[in-house]
Scaffold this motif. Structure first.
Motif, PDB file in Angstrom:
ATOM      1  N   LEU A 178      30.282   6.374 -23.623  1.00 16.68           N
ATOM      2  CA  LEU A 178      30.095   6.987 -24.931  1.00 16.68           C
ATOM      3  C   LEU A 178      29.412   8.338 -24.735  1.00 16.68           C
ATOM      4  O   LEU A 178      29.018   8.696 -23.627  1.00 16.68           O
ATOM      5  N   PHE A 179      29.258   9.092 -25.826  1.00 12.88           N
ATOM      6  CA  PHE A 179      28.667  10.427 -25.669  1.00 12.88           C
ATOM      7  C   PHE A 179      27.188  10.360 -25.281  1.00 12.88           C
ATOM      8  O   PHE A 179      26.639  11.330 -24.776  1.00 12.88           O
ATOM      9  N   SER A 220      23.598  -0.938 -18.620  1.00  6.00           N
ATOM     10  CA  SER A 220      23.846   0.224 -19.494  1.00  6.00           C
ATOM     11  C   SER A 220      22.838   1.327 -19.215  1.00  6.00           C
ATOM     12  O   SER A 220      21.627   1.087 -19.154  1.00  6.00           O
ATOM     13  N   LEU A 221      23.366   2.529 -19.062  1.00  6.50           N
ATOM     14  CA  LEU A 221      22.539   3.739 -19.007  1.00  6.50           C
ATOM     15  C   LEU A 221      22.515   4.322 -20.412  1.00  6.50           C
ATOM     16  O   LEU A 221      23.570   4.530 -21.012  1.00  6.50           O
ATOM     17  N   THR A 222      21.352   4.579 -20.939  1.00  7.17           N
ATOM     18  CA  THR A 222      21.221   5.046 -22.317  1.00  7.17           C
ATOM     19  C   THR A 222      20.513   6.406 -22.365  1.00  7.17           C
ATOM     20  O   THR A 222      20.018   6.902 -21.348  1.00  7.17           O
ATOM     21  N   ASN A 223      20.504   6.974 -23.560  1.00 11.53           N
ATOM     22  CA  ASN A 223      19.858   8.283 -23.800  1.00 11.53           C
ATOM     23  C   ASN A 223      20.447   9.379 -22.912  1.00 11.53           C
ATOM     24  O   ASN A 223      19.727  10.262 -22.422  1.00 11.53           O
ATOM     25  N   LEU A 224      21.755   9.314 -22.703  1.00 17.35           N
ATOM     26  CA  LEU A 224      22.438  10.342 -21.924  1.00 17.35           C
ATOM     27  C   LEU A 224      22.745  11.543 -22.802  1.00 17.35           C
ATOM     28  O   LEU A 224      22.785  11.455 -24.037  1.00 17.35           O
ATOM     29  N   PHE A 252      30.765  10.277 -13.612  1.00 15.53           N
ATOM     30  CA  PHE A 252      31.487  10.169 -14.881  1.00 15.53           C
ATOM     31  C   PHE A 252      31.004  11.301 -15.787  1.00 15.53           C
ATOM     32  O   PHE A 252      29.955  11.920 -15.524  1.00 15.53           O
ATOM     33  N   LYS A 253      31.761  11.557 -16.829  1.00 18.02           N
ATOM     34  CA  LYS A 253      31.391  12.605 -17.776  1.00 18.02           C
ATOM     35  C   LYS A 253      31.348  12.016 -19.176  1.00 18.02           C
ATOM     36  O   LYS A 253      32.277  11.329 -19.606  1.00 18.02           O
ATOM     37  N   THR A 254      30.253  12.281 -19.868  1.00 15.35           N
ATOM     38  CA  THR A 254      30.139  11.840 -21.257  1.00 15.35           C
ATOM     39  C   THR A 254      30.949  12.786 -22.146  1.00 15.35           C
ATOM     40  O   THR A 254      31.029  13.991 -21.882  1.00 15.35           O
ATOM     41  N   PRO A 255      31.565  12.277 -23.217  1.00 16.91           N
ATOM     42  CA  PRO A 255      32.338  13.138 -24.117  1.00 16.91           C
ATOM     43  C   PRO A 255      31.425  13.983 -25.003  1.00 16.91           C
ATOM     44  O   PRO A 255      30.217  13.746 -25.098  1.00 16.91           O
ATOM     45  N   SER A 284      37.368   9.584 -27.416  1.00 17.84           N
ATOM     46  CA  SER A 284      36.857   8.673 -26.381  1.00 17.84           C
ATOM     47  C   SER A 284      35.331   8.706 -26.357  1.00 17.84           C
ATOM     48  O   SER A 284      34.707   9.768 -26.438  1.00 17.84           O
ATOM     49  N   GLY A 285      34.747   7.535 -26.233  1.00 16.42           N
ATOM     50  CA  GLY A 285      33.299   7.451 -26.119  1.00 16.42           C
ATOM     51  C   GLY A 285      32.547   7.464 -27.425  1.00 16.42           C
ATOM     52  O   GLY A 285      31.318   7.419 -27.438  1.00 16.42           O
ATOM     53  N   HIS A 286      33.255   7.526 -28.546  1.00 17.07           N
ATOM     54  CA  HIS A 286      32.579   7.555 -29.845  1.00 17.07           C
ATOM     55  C   HIS A 286      32.680   6.228 -30.592  1.00 17.07           C
ATOM     56  O   HIS A 286      32.135   6.103 -31.691  1.00 17.07           O
TER      57      HIS A 286
END
Length: 358
Positions: A178-179, A220-224, A252-255, A284-286
């Motif tokens: 996700l973003f 899960s990795l958060t607060n990206l 990886f790349k966040t949207p 994607s990612g939303h």
């Protein structure tokens, strides 16, 4: 003690008396204990285990005879070593092994009256011993001074340490990006705990721990940050502390956090039926599971007639819900699966009014 037995039957015949017999009781509360410690050795290790003696009342001990039962399929006793022990100046111990039992007899002229290591038993862990196995060592007989002293015993164990590092059976991969978050998935060949190192480069900089002891992991990795490339790797350790074993660097790349919806300019003639695409940026990612949209138009020029989704992003959701209030068109599309990617979300269909001027 001396004793004899006299016996008379139910008809009062007798008594018949046995010969004189003797027995000797063990000394009460001599305060002597032989014990084996709980130990831990690596797979296939050669070991030496101390036989401890406790002598609370300083009774003089001049001979010891004891047997130990152990699983000879996984460990093998090979001998004794008295160097530096309390029996160091006694005669060499008599060491006998038969099947699952080992008997050790030792004696000397100098009495042992204190506590400490009586003798060391040498042996080796056999290949059949599985990592993590707990092997009991059980005293089955203890005799001191040919039975003149009473002794208690305390059993011990050998824990076979796992020395093999864990392995990845499924290398870490990224799911559900996700973003502002991402989920890392990996699997190992034995229960492990892990940690994820991540950051904007292969130098990482951030570390989060996964404390669950398991073979299948999702973390899960958060607060990206949105629209950002992240590098990561996973380190794992098993319950015996082997490791860490690291996965290769991955990224990886966040949207982007922004979503854009647009309608293109369209050319049509009076009475034409036109399908106008509703365009969207990458979703994607939303986690988009529902879209609600309202369009206003001039009912003197256009007549709304429906909406479509075939071959478009919203196709996985099925037919959109369409309503028209003459100048205001509403469309709602939703589904259980989130939309991925960008392009044509759906279409809105109009007929150009016959009176529309060119």
């Amino acid at each position: 003690y001396n004793f004899r037995v006299a016996s008379t039957d139910s008809f009062a015949n007798g008594p018949t008396t046995s010969a004189n017999l003797q027995f000797k009781t063990l000394a009460s509360n001599d305060g002597i204990t032989l014990s084996l410690p709980d130990t831990s050795f690596a797979e296939n290790a050669v070991f030496s285990i101390p036989v401890m003696i406790r002598n609370d009342n300083a009774r003089p001990v001049t001979s010891v005879d004891f047997s130990i039962v152990n699983n000879s399929d996984v460990i093998q006793f090979t001998g004794t070593d008295s160097a530096g022990t309390l029996s160091g100046n006694w005669r060499s111990a008599d060491f006998q092994t038969a099947g699952q039992s080992t008997r050790i007899k030792l004696s000397g002229a100098t009495a042992i009256t204190q506590a400490g290591v009586l003798i060391n038993i040498k042996g080796k862990i056999l290949p059949a011993a599985k990592p993590g196995a707990l092997i009991p060592l059980i005293f089955t007989a203890v005799t001191l001074n040919a039975g003149d002293l009473a002794a208690m015993s305390g059993n011990g164990t050998i824990h076979v340490r796992d020395m093999t590092p864990p392995q990845f059976v499924k290398v870490p991969s990224v799911e559900h990006v996700l973003f502002n978050s991402a989920t890392i998935h990996w699997e190992t060949n034995e229960p492990t705990r892990g940690f994820v190192e991540y950051g904007a480069s292969a130098s990482y900089g951030e570390t989060v721990a996964d404390t669950l002891l398991a073979t299948v992991h999702e973390f899960s990795l958060t607060n990206l940050n949105a629209d950002t490339t992240y590098h990561f790797r996973v380190g794992i350790k098993d319950s015996s502390g082997n490791g860490p074993v690291y996965s290769p660097d991955n990224s990886f790349k966040t949207p982007s956090a922004d979503i854009g919806i647009s309608l293109p300019d369209t050319t049509a003639a009076p009475n034409d039926v036109i399908s106008i695409p509703v365009l969207t940026t990458d979703l994607s990612g939303h986690n988009i599971r529902k879209v609600e949209m309202t369009l206003t138009y001039d009912p003197a020029l256009l007549i709304a007639s429906g909406a479509g989704e075939q071959g478009m992003l919203a196709q996985k959701w099925g037919q959109p819900i369409f309503s028209d209030r003459g100048g205001e068109l509403s469309m709602t599309a939703s589904g259980t699966l989130p939309l991925e990617g960008g392009g044509i979300l759906a279409t809105v269909v109009f007929r150009v009014s016959p009176g529309a001027k060119t």
